[in-house]
Structure formats: structure tokens, C-alpha cells
Write a protein that holds these residues in place. Structure first.
Motif, PDB file in Angstrom:
ATOM      1  N   PHE A  15       0.841  -1.200   0.000  1.00  0.00           N
ATOM      2  CA  PHE A  15       0.000   0.000   0.000  1.00  0.00           C
ATOM      3  C   PHE A  15       0.878   1.252   0.000  1.00  0.00           C
ATOM      4  O   PHE A  15       0.670   2.170  -0.801  1.00  0.00           O
ATOM      5  CB  PHE A  15      -0.913  -0.022   1.238  1.00  0.00           C
ATOM      6  N   ARG A  16       1.857   1.276   0.874  1.00  0.00           N
ATOM      7  CA  ARG A  16       2.741   2.440   1.005  1.00  0.00           C
ATOM      8  C   ARG A  16       3.466   2.725  -0.300  1.00  0.00           C
ATOM      9  O   ARG A  16       3.597   3.892  -0.714  1.00  0.00           O
ATOM     10  CB  ARG A  16       3.746   2.177   2.143  1.00  0.00           C
ATOM     11  N   THR A  17       3.895   1.675  -0.973  1.00  0.00           N
ATOM     12  CA  THR A  17       4.601   1.845  -2.249  1.00  0.00           C
ATOM     13  C   THR A  17       3.701   2.524  -3.286  1.00  0.00           C
ATOM     14  O   THR A  17       4.144   3.421  -4.007  1.00  0.00           O
ATOM     15  CB  THR A  17       5.058   0.464  -2.788  1.00  0.00           C
ATOM     16  N   MET A  18       2.412   2.129  -3.335  1.00  0.00           N
ATOM     17  CA  MET A  18       1.477   2.744  -4.285  1.00  0.00           C
ATOM     18  C   MET A  18       1.257   4.222  -3.968  1.00  0.00           C
ATOM     19  O   MET A  18       1.186   5.051  -4.873  1.00  0.00           O
ATOM     20  CB  MET A  18       0.134   1.997  -4.259  1.00  0.00           C
ATOM     21  N   VAL A  19       1.133   4.554  -2.679  1.00  0.00           N
ATOM     22  CA  VAL A  19       0.935   5.961  -2.292  1.00  0.00           C
ATOM     23  C   VAL A  19       2.146   6.786  -2.710  1.00  0.00           C
ATOM     24  O   VAL A  19       2.003   7.869  -3.291  1.00  0.00           O
ATOM     25  CB  VAL A  19       0.699   6.082  -0.768  1.00  0.00           C
ATOM     26  N   GLU A  20       3.325   6.258  -2.450  1.00  0.00           N
ATOM     27  CA  GLU A  20       4.559   7.012  -2.752  1.00  0.00           C
ATOM     28  C   GLU A  20       4.751   7.196  -4.250  1.00  0.00           C
ATOM     29  O   GLU A  20       5.332   8.182  -4.683  1.00  0.00           O
ATOM     30  CB  GLU A  20       5.769   6.300  -2.131  1.00  0.00           C
ATOM     31  N   ALA A  21       4.228   6.268  -5.051  1.00  0.00           N
ATOM     32  CA  ALA A  21       4.333   6.371  -6.510  1.00  0.00           C
ATOM     33  C   ALA A  21       3.194   7.220  -7.085  1.00  0.00           C
ATOM     34  O   ALA A  21       3.018   7.274  -8.302  1.00  0.00           O
ATOM     35  CB  ALA A  21       4.324   4.976  -7.133  1.00  0.00           C
ATOM     36  N   PRO A  58      -6.995   3.226  -6.575  1.00  0.00           N
ATOM     37  CA  PRO A  58      -5.958   3.331  -7.601  1.00  0.00           C
ATOM     38  C   PRO A  58      -6.355   4.369  -8.663  1.00  0.00           C
ATOM     39  O   PRO A  58      -7.499   4.382  -9.118  1.00  0.00           O
ATOM     40  CB  PRO A  58      -5.915   1.930  -8.222  1.00  0.00           C
ATOM     41  N   ARG A  59      -5.419   5.252  -9.027  1.00  0.00           N
ATOM     42  CA  ARG A  59      -5.707   6.362  -9.914  1.00  0.00           C
ATOM     43  C   ARG A  59      -5.789   5.995 -11.411  1.00  0.00           C
ATOM     44  O   ARG A  59      -6.722   6.475 -12.099  1.00  0.00           O
ATOM     45  CB  ARG A  59      -4.634   7.441  -9.714  1.00  0.00           C
ATOM     46  N   PRO A  60      -4.860   5.198 -11.983  1.00  0.00           N
ATOM     47  CA  PRO A  60      -4.835   5.027 -13.458  1.00  0.00           C
ATOM     48  C   PRO A  60      -6.151   4.542 -14.079  1.00  0.00           C
ATOM     49  O   PRO A  60      -6.594   5.122 -15.079  1.00  0.00           O
ATOM     50  CB  PRO A  60      -3.680   4.042 -13.682  1.00  0.00           C
ATOM     51  N   PRO A  61      -6.834   3.536 -13.512  1.00  0.00           N
ATOM     52  CA  PRO A  61      -8.078   3.093 -14.163  1.00  0.00           C
ATOM     53  C   PRO A  61      -9.158   4.174 -14.158  1.00  0.00           C
ATOM     54  O   PRO A  61     -10.015   4.203 -15.060  1.00  0.00           O
ATOM     55  CB  PRO A  61      -8.517   1.880 -13.334  1.00  0.00           C
ATOM     56  N   VAL A  62      -9.119   5.076 -13.169  1.00  0.00           N
ATOM     57  CA  VAL A  62     -10.110   6.152 -13.092  1.00  0.00           C
ATOM     58  C   VAL A  62      -9.890   7.152 -14.227  1.00  0.00           C
ATOM     59  O   VAL A  62     -10.834   7.570 -14.916  1.00  0.00           O
ATOM     60  CB  VAL A  62     -10.029   6.856 -11.719  1.00  0.00           C
ATOM     61  N   GLU A  63      -8.646   7.512 -14.451  1.00  0.00           N
ATOM     62  CA  GLU A  63      -8.340   8.466 -15.531  1.00  0.00           C
ATOM     63  C   GLU A  63      -8.689   7.876 -16.892  1.00  0.00           C
ATOM     64  O   GLU A  63      -9.223   8.568 -17.773  1.00  0.00           O
ATOM     65  CB  GLU A  63      -6.859   8.878 -15.466  1.00  0.00           C
TER      66      GLU A  63
END
Lengths: 211, 211
Positions: free
Chosen positions: B61-67, B84-89
């Protein structure tokens, strides 16, 4: 739930179906109030004072503008048109919606009149300009040079489409009617329209439950 | 008409009917994409990875937030949750709507994420807190002290009702479902959602008609 009344601005080039849509909305919701404009132009055959327009002299019109009794007003083809302000303000507070059949200039003035928070603006586009011209001709009301003038006014009107909250392309009048009803039903659910919500939530929070 | 996808934020205290409403919306529009959150909490009986949540370790989880791969994230009851951001965009650009089941913190973060223009936020209120407590108890999933905690969280959640675009008081699940469908149908007609309109009007203006 108490709510504030909407100011529904319906604009379109003439011939795009706006009058039919307005009539159908009034049939759908008999509580909907149609804003009758004041005008200095002469009545057309069949037009009734107080129903289609309030027909007034240029002097009477000027007096209303000077007394700040007009929400919006404009000159079109040498005649004046305007919307009386007091009944609109009363309707907002009473939770009654008002329907405006105005052009882009009227729409702009109502949005910036201080009552803009109550505005829901909808622009009705024709599927094509050729189709619009055909409808104007088949209506048989106007001479060719008047139609040419109306088509130019249509282009001016259409150029303001991007100032509206919603846009409907009127390909099918039944579908467009449904779209309009959907927009109004949704707008009534907007948080800031539901003026009774604050009190409702306060009551909710005061209930005695497990803490 | 091309349009951009909506980010539909549906929030409510737990037990107010949000899950049922979300499920019914998905049945109504199979193209609607449910945003599956990432969480560090343990799966409950019957929960499937990738369907109810993406179950991940705290490190992952932390790795995803930092990226910067999280649109929003929060800690609730000692566990982390995030979107998760990419599928939303991708969905916004493809004209596909995404449904979010998030709390007020998630809603605030999504609104201020830079994608706020695509957000339609709806808060579902229970008709009463007593009724809400009764529903939580009858669900039989939680111990009394957990229910008391949830009721406190419900009050916190409800206190944010005024940050939402729309508010539905869920007295009748069928009526509330219809209200939700109406809101989404109307929002799709908003001018700024209909990304194909600019080109449509340019084509309209280029037609050869009387001038």
C-alpha cells in the motif's frame, strides 16, 4: 422536504422545438409557473395579454426598468422584451419553479441578476440548420426575408450554447421532453435546493441512540 | 455524442442502504465501473480479492501511495483504504462512469485530486438514526461495542452532508434508486460532459442555409 424554486432558462434558436418542450413541461408539472414577459411589440393574431405576453407601451416599459422591476430586458428587432422581477423572487421562496423562454441575452442577465444560484439553464440545439430552416418555412408565418433574418439570429443564438448548464440536441421531441423532465427532477435533488435539509439533519443528530 | 466519464461519489453512514443502491445502479447500467479499493484489512468471510477489495499488505500500500498511484487514501479503524488512480483516468477519457463507495474523506480527496470536474457526489441520509442502529443490529455481523463505534462514525459521516452535490433521504429504496438514476441521466446531459458538442456545433454552423 422544503426546497427553493428553480429558475429554468430554456433557450434555443426559433424553430428548434422550444415552445413545444415548454408546453409539455407545463403539462407534466402544473405547479410550474411560466414567466410571462412584458413586451412593447404589437400582439400577433391570437395572442392574449397576460398569457403570451404583457403588452405594454414603450413608456410603461421604461418606467418598470427605471424602478428596477425588470430581472432582464432587451431590444429585439426594434421592440423591447423584459421579465418582471417580483413574481420570480416570490416563486423562489415559495419553492415553485419558474420557466423562462428567453434568448442568450436574457439568460445572461438572469444568471447575473443576483438570483443566479437558482438558475438551471438548458440550451436546445436543432439536429441541423437545414432542418431548422425547413421548419420555419413550413410554419408559413413569415416572409422569406424575415426567415433569412431569423436564420441569422439562430446562428447568433447557437453561438452562445457553451454558456448553458445543459445541452439537448432535439432530434426526437419525446426523448427531449424526457431529458428535460430528468434534468428538473435531478436539480430538485441538489443539496442547495433542499432548504429543509439543515433542519432535517439537526433533528437526526438529536435522536437518542447508542454512543 | 461523445462524453467524458463521471466519477460518482456515493457516501452515507453504514446501514443507510448505500450498498443496495450501488448494486442496483450497476444492474441498471452494466457499463458502470465500480471502483475497487485497495485495503490492508483482512478479508471478511465471502470477500473476494479484486471484486470486493484488492487486499494488499501495508508495505505494498505504502509503495502505491509514494508512486502517486492513489487517487485518495485513508486510515479507518487502523486499516488503510485507497483508490488506484490510473483506471479512473482511463475511464473518464473513455466516457465510462466510475462508481465510488467512499466516506467523506475519500470524497474530499477525489474532489480535490485534479479530477474534480468529473465528480458527481451524492450523500444518502437515513430517515432516522434509530432506524440506522436497528439495521446494524439486525445485520448480526457486529458486536455491540462495534455497533456503538459505527454509530459514532455515522454521526461523523453525516456531519459532512453539506459537501455533496446531491442529497437523498433513503426512506424507500425503490424511490431512492430512481432518484439516483435520474441524477446520473441528467449529469450526462451537462454541457461540459458532452465532449462531442463543440464539433457538433461547428458542423451545424457550416451548413449552407439562407443568410
Amino acid at each position: 422536504m422544503d426546497r427553493s424554486g428553480l429558475l429554468i432558462i430554456l433557450s434555443s434558436p426559433s424553430g428548434a422545438g422550444k415552445s413545444t418542450l415548454a408546453r409539455r413541461l407545463m403539462e407534466w408539472d402544473p405547479a410550474l409557473r411560466f414567466s410571462v414577459s412584458v413586451t412593447t411589440r404589437a400582439p400577433r393574431p391570437g395572442e392574449v395579454d397576460g398569457q403570451h405576453y404583457w403588452f405594454r407601451s414603450a413608456d410603461e416599459f421604461r418606467t418598470m426598468v427605471e424602478a428596477d422591476q425588470m430581472l432582464e430586458h432587451a431590444e429585439v428587432f426594434g421592440n423591447f422584451y423584459g421579465t418582471p422581477r417580483p413574481p420570480v423572487e416570490e416563486a423562489i421562496h415559495a419553492g415553485r419553479d419558474t420557466l423562462f423562454d428567453v434568448d442568450w441575452q436574457g439568460g445572461q442577465q438572469i444568471r447575473t441578476s443576483g438570483l443566479g444560484q437558482s438558475v438551471v439553464s438548458i440550451f436546445v440545439l436543432p439536429p441541423s440548420l437545414t432542418e431548422l430552416e425547413r421548419r420555419l418555412i413550413s410554419r408559413g408565418q413569415d416572409a422569406p426575408e424575415v426567415i433569412a433574418g431569423r436564420m441569422q439570429k439562430s446562428r447568433d443564438e447557437i453561438s452562445h450554447w457553451a454558456e448553458y448548464d445543459y445541452v439537448i440536441v432535439n432530434e426526437d421531441i419525446d426523448k427531449s421532453t424526457e431529458d428535460l423532465k430528468t434534468i428538473l427532477t435531478a436539480e430538485r435533488l441538489r443539496r442547495q435546493r433542499q432548504t429543509g435539509l439543515g433542519q432535517f439533519v439537526r433533528n437526526l443528530m438529536e435522536e437518542e441512540v447508542a454512543k
